[in-house]
Write a protein that holds these residues in place. Sequence first.
Motif, PDB file in Angstrom:
ATOM      1  N   THR A 109       0.836  -1.190   0.000  1.00 13.74           N
ATOM      2  CA  THR A 109       0.000   0.000   0.000  1.00 13.74           C
ATOM      3  C   THR A 109       0.878   1.250   0.000  1.00 13.74           C
ATOM      4  O   THR A 109       2.102   1.174   0.104  1.00 13.74           O
ATOM      5  N   SER A 110       0.245   2.386  -0.055  1.00 13.76           N
ATOM      6  CA  SER A 110       0.994   3.651  -0.025  1.00 13.76           C
ATOM      7  C   SER A 110       1.487   3.984   1.379  1.00 13.76           C
ATOM      8  O   SER A 110       2.136   5.005   1.569  1.00 13.76           O
ATOM      9  N   TYR A 111       1.181   3.110   2.348  1.00 14.83           N
ATOM     10  CA  TYR A 111       1.594   3.354   3.733  1.00 14.83           C
ATOM     11  C   TYR A 111       2.721   2.437   4.178  1.00 14.83           C
ATOM     12  O   TYR A 111       2.871   2.150   5.365  1.00 14.83           O
ATOM     13  N   GLU A 112       3.512   1.983   3.225  1.00 13.07           N
ATOM     14  CA  GLU A 112       4.588   1.058   3.589  1.00 13.07           C
ATOM     15  C   GLU A 112       5.619   1.678   4.539  1.00 13.07           C
ATOM     16  O   GLU A 112       6.398   0.952   5.153  1.00 13.07           O
ATOM     17  N   ALA A 155      -1.933   9.794   6.690  1.00 14.87           N
ATOM     18  CA  ALA A 155      -0.792  10.406   6.005  1.00 14.87           C
ATOM     19  C   ALA A 155      -0.206  11.584   6.770  1.00 14.87           C
ATOM     20  O   ALA A 155       0.921  11.998   6.484  1.00 14.87           O
TER      21      ALA A 155
END
Length: 344
Positions: A109-112, A155
């Motif tokens: 995901t974009s939250y790695e 984020a």
Amino acid sequence: MRRYERTLVAVAFATTVVAGTTGWASGSTQQPVTGPPPGSAAWVADTSLGRPLPDPAVATPVEVAAFFRSLDGREERELVRRHPLVVGNLDGVPVRLRYEANSLAIRGTSYERLTGRRILAFDPRGRGQVAEVYGDVERARQVSVIVPGSDIDAATYDRDRANDPYGTPAAMAKSLRAATGGATAVVVWTGYTTPVGVGVDAATGDLAEAGATRLARFTQGLTATGAPRPALFCHSYGSVVCGLAADEVDARDIVVFASPGMRARHVKALGTDARVWAAKDPSDWISKVPYVRFAGLGHGNDPTAPSFGARRVPAERAEGHTGYFAPGTDSLRAFAAIAEGDVR
């Protein structure tokens, strides 16, 4: 009649302050993330253990905790592998399993950037929601939970801000834990959809009501797994969430700071047995917002007013709206004492 007119004027002024110079359009209306974790339908349909899994939509955190105590190691690992988003977000699941499940859910995901951290909840829906632990929540003598206000999501909760180094929830958590000498565990709970910018969401309680339900379950899940009742530190709009959740949260202390109100006239109206504390520093712009509630706008009485009945936290040295956790401030010292359970 004059009292009614004064109320209308106060509401109009509050609207002006909250809206800023560009009007309501400067804040975008948000749709709250509600209901059970993503993947719950597949979880409920799973018969691999030969018995029903607790329905995330109706099972209480106590029931979830009891179910997981009945599992052996192999069964636990299988559920983590098959349903990481459910296991990682289901209140009442053992902390160690939630860490493991969220580690799997974050991959790809974009939250790695959260990989390798103690992530107690991870929900990618909407703007993203995260709960991160600083310290060892399973063994700590005391636990605190930071409940953030507007403009915070997965984020932004731990972003670096050179001009406001203690203003983010993650920075607050780190500062609070350091002030206790590392003796406590602190959780940043970015577990609800917060208002964005200035607009109707910030002036009404809709998002707070949705967040209150999630916060209550989260605290109940902590204690169901053996953690101590936490102290809640609720910033700005987060104090509205805490006020609406007060009668259901499993907490020993509720601390509100930079609060626009708790949607209650008096501390007794909160319906909680937790001790309620309030802090507001003289330089905080929140004082410019009249403490009124009318036609759905505003959040009610000032929690720091003597008439409200909360215990007052000293905050003369705090810095603006977000500087309550700055080192050397009287507010941080008081917060640390509350977090450690050293005040009565």
